[in-house]
Write a protein that holds these residues in place. Structure first.
Motif, PDB file in Angstrom:
ATOM      1  N   ASP A 105      44.271  39.043  25.589  1.00  6.21           N
ATOM      2  CA  ASP A 105      43.047  38.347  25.963  1.00  6.21           C
ATOM      3  C   ASP A 105      42.660  37.343  24.883  1.00  6.21           C
ATOM      4  O   ASP A 105      41.497  37.238  24.493  1.00  6.21           O
ATOM      5  CB  ASP A 105      41.915  39.358  26.202  1.00  6.21           C
ATOM      6  N   HIS A 152      42.402  34.260  25.132  1.00  8.18           N
ATOM      7  CA  HIS A 152      41.610  33.155  25.647  1.00  8.18           C
ATOM      8  C   HIS A 152      40.273  33.632  26.214  1.00  8.18           C
ATOM      9  O   HIS A 152      39.678  32.957  27.045  1.00  8.18           O
ATOM     10  CB  HIS A 152      42.398  32.398  26.722  1.00  8.18           C
ATOM     11  N   ARG A 184      36.550  41.159  32.675  1.00  6.63           N
ATOM     12  CA  ARG A 184      37.113  39.821  32.881  1.00  6.63           C
ATOM     13  C   ARG A 184      38.274  39.863  33.860  1.00  6.63           C
ATOM     14  O   ARG A 184      38.452  38.951  34.684  1.00  6.63           O
ATOM     15  CB  ARG A 184      37.567  39.245  31.535  1.00  6.63           C
ATOM     16  N   ARG A 185      39.103  40.906  33.788  1.00  4.51           N
ATOM     17  CA  ARG A 185      40.239  41.016  34.694  1.00  4.51           C
ATOM     18  C   ARG A 185      39.812  41.257  36.130  1.00  4.51           C
ATOM     19  O   ARG A 185      40.593  41.064  37.058  1.00  4.51           O
ATOM     20  CB  ARG A 185      41.150  42.157  34.222  1.00  4.51           C
ATOM     21  N   ASP A 233      29.402  35.021  31.418  1.00  5.91           N
ATOM     22  CA  ASP A 233      28.797  33.858  30.756  1.00  5.91           C
ATOM     23  C   ASP A 233      27.801  34.245  29.673  1.00  5.91           C
ATOM     24  O   ASP A 233      27.649  33.528  28.683  1.00  5.91           O
ATOM     25  CB  ASP A 233      28.081  32.989  31.796  1.00  5.91           C
ATOM     26  N   VAL A 254      36.319  40.269  37.440  1.00  2.17           N
ATOM     27  CA  VAL A 254      35.379  39.267  37.963  1.00  2.17           C
ATOM     28  C   VAL A 254      35.448  37.941  37.224  1.00  2.17           C
ATOM     29  O   VAL A 254      34.681  37.031  37.542  1.00  2.17           O
ATOM     30  CB  VAL A 254      33.932  39.808  37.928  1.00  2.17           C
ATOM     31  N   GLY A 255      36.323  37.811  36.231  1.00  2.64           N
ATOM     32  CA  GLY A 255      36.373  36.582  35.449  1.00  2.64           C
ATOM     33  C   GLY A 255      35.468  36.661  34.232  1.00  2.64           C
ATOM     34  O   GLY A 255      34.902  37.707  33.907  1.00  2.64           O
ATOM     35  N   ASP A 256      35.338  35.530  33.569  1.00  3.82           N
ATOM     36  CA  ASP A 256      34.577  35.498  32.328  1.00  3.82           C
ATOM     37  C   ASP A 256      33.092  35.741  32.562  1.00  3.82           C
ATOM     38  O   ASP A 256      32.494  35.211  33.504  1.00  3.82           O
ATOM     39  CB  ASP A 256      34.754  34.143  31.633  1.00  3.82           C
ATOM     40  N   ASP A 283      24.883  39.769  38.993  1.00  8.27           N
ATOM     41  CA  ASP A 283      24.727  38.365  39.359  1.00  8.27           C
ATOM     42  C   ASP A 283      23.457  38.220  40.186  1.00  8.27           C
ATOM     43  O   ASP A 283      22.689  39.182  40.351  1.00  8.27           O
ATOM     44  CB  ASP A 283      25.964  37.838  40.090  1.00  8.27           C
ATOM     45  N   ARG A 287      26.586  32.434  35.515  1.00  7.35           N
ATOM     46  CA  ARG A 287      27.086  32.951  36.790  1.00  7.35           C
ATOM     47  C   ARG A 287      27.099  34.468  36.789  1.00  7.35           C
ATOM     48  O   ARG A 287      26.763  35.111  37.781  1.00  7.35           O
ATOM     49  CB  ARG A 287      28.498  32.412  37.048  1.00  7.35           C
ATOM     50  N   THR A 316      34.892  48.141  39.822  1.00  8.82           N
ATOM     51  CA  THR A 316      34.193  47.101  40.549  1.00  8.82           C
ATOM     52  C   THR A 316      33.229  47.720  41.532  1.00  8.82           C
ATOM     53  O   THR A 316      33.286  48.909  41.823  1.00  8.82           O
ATOM     54  CB  THR A 316      35.175  46.214  41.334  1.00  8.82           C
TER      55      THR A 316
END
Length: 309
Positions: free
Chosen positions: A196, A198, A159-160, A166, A162-164, A93, A68, A29
Motif C-alpha cells: 500500500d 500509494h 481502502r481495498r 478522504d 471502498v477506496g481511499d 458517507d 467522499r 463491508t
C-alpha cells in the motif's frame, strides 16, 4: 462479506502454543439491509440517559466540506502491559443512516452490550476494519509509532473495499496517524503496510471525546475493544497465570503480582518498565478506565515505561 488478513506478525506465540489468532487486521463491508428498526431496545438494555448520544453531525459536516468517505478511528490497548495495541476504523458517507441504538464509547458499555453491538456496527457502516500492532512492534517503534502502524493497517484494509478515505476523525487531541514531516525513510517504509505504498494520506481531524460524540468513532471503539479483548482471552489460555481473560493485559494487581512471580512473557512490552521478579516497589495498577480518566489515553505513557515517539 468479511475479510481477514495479517499484514505483519503482531503477536509472538509461546512455545508449542495453540493456534494463534490472526492479529494483523480484520475488515468488512456493509450489508444491504438496515440493521435496526425504529423503537428497538438499546443493546445495553438500559433507558437512554441524559448524556448526548453519538450522532453523525461531525462526520456529515466533513462530508459536506468535500470528503467522499469519512472514517472514525479509535484505539484500545495503549496503556496495557501486554498484548497488541489495536485501532478500529469505521467508514461512513452521506448515505449512512443514524447509528444503531445504544452505540456509545465502548468503555461505557458492558462486555455483553459491546458484543451485541458488533454485528450492528459492522452492518451499519460503509466499511470497517481493526488493525493491530504487537508487543515486538511496540518495543521497536514506540507506542505512537505502533499506533500509526495499526491505524494504517486498518486504513489499508478499508481502502481495498471502498477506496481511499478522504478524512479521518480521530479521538483525542494528538494526531498519531499522520506520517511525521521529518521521518527516517527506512522507518517510514517499515511503518507502512506492504503493498500500500500509494495510500493517499487522509486529512486528519482530532476531537477530544469523539467516542462520546461521533457515531463512527464510537463504533470504531466498540469494534477495536471487542476484537482486542477476544485476542487477550485467547492468549490467556497460553499464559493462565496473568489473568488476561479478566484484565486484558492492563496493569491490574493480579497481573503485576504474576509478573513479579513469573517474569515477562513474549507477549509483554519488554521496553516498558515492567515489574520484575522480587520487585516489591509500589504496585503499578492501571486499567483502561483509570487511563481515560487521568487523560493518559492521549499521552505516550512515560509513567508506565512506554517509549516516546
Amino acid at each position: 462479506m468479511t475479510l481477514g488478513t495479517v499484514d505483519a506478525p503482531a503477536l509472538v506465540p509461546a512455545e508449542e502454543p495453540e493456534p494463534a489468532p490472526d492479529v494483523g487486521t480484520s475488515a468488512g463491508t456493509r450489508a444491504t439491509s438496515s440493521p435496526t428498526r425504529r423503537g428497538a431496545r438499546t443493546a445495553s438494555g438500559r433507558a437512554p440517559g441524559r448524556r448526548r448520544k453519538p450522532d453523525l453531525r461531525q462526520e456529515r459536516a466533513m462530508l459536506r466540506d468535500g470528503a467522499r468517505l469519512v472514517a472514525g478511528m479509535d484505539e484500545v490497548g495503549r496503556g496495557a502491559l501486554a498484548g497488541p495495541v489495536s485501532v478500529g476504523v469505521v467508514v461512513v458517507d452521506l448515505a449512512t443512516r443514524p447509528c444503531p441504538p445504544g452505540l456509545t464509547d465502548s468503555k461505557l458499555l458492558t462486555p455483553a452490550a459491546r458484543e451485541a453491538l458488533v454485528p450492528l456496527a459492522r452492518t451499519w457502516s460503509r466499511a470497517w476494519a481493526v488493525g493491530h500492532a504487537g508487543p515486538a512492534e511496540i518495543d521497536a517503534h514506540g507506542i505512537v509509532g505502533a499506533l500509526r502502524l495499526a491505524g494504517r493497517r486498518a486504513l489499508a484494509q478499508v481502502r481495498r473495499v471502498v477506496g481511499d478515505v478522504d478524512a479521518v476523525l480521530l479521538d483525542g487531541k494528538h494526531d498519531w496517524l499522520s506520517r511525521p514531516a521529518a521521518v527516517d525513510l527506512f522507518e517510514a517504509f517499515d511503518l507502512d503496510p506492504h503493498g500500500d505504498d500509494h495510500l493517499v494520506e487522509p486529512r486528519v481531524r482530532t476531537l477530544v471525546k469523539a467516542d462520546l460524540q461521533c457515531a463512527s468513532v464510537a463504533a470504531a471503539s466498540v469494534l477495536a475493544k471487542t476484537e482486542r479483548d477476544g485476542l487477550m482471552t485467547s492468549l490467556a489460555r497460553q499464559y493462565p497465570a496473568f489473568g488476561w481473560d479478566q484484565n486484558k493485559g492492563y496493569g491490574a494487581a493480579t497481573h503485576v503480582a504474576a509478573l513479579r512471580e513469573h517474569g515477562a512473557t513474549p507477549q509483554h512490552r519488554r521496553s516498558w518498565r515492567l515489574p520484575v521478579r522480587g520487585d516489591d516497589d509500589a504496585e503499578l495498577v492501571l486499567d483502561e478506565a483509570t487511563l481515560a480518566d487521568a487523560g493518559l489515553d492521549d499521552l505516550a505513557l512515560d509513567a508506565t515505561g512506554a517509549r516516546g515517539a
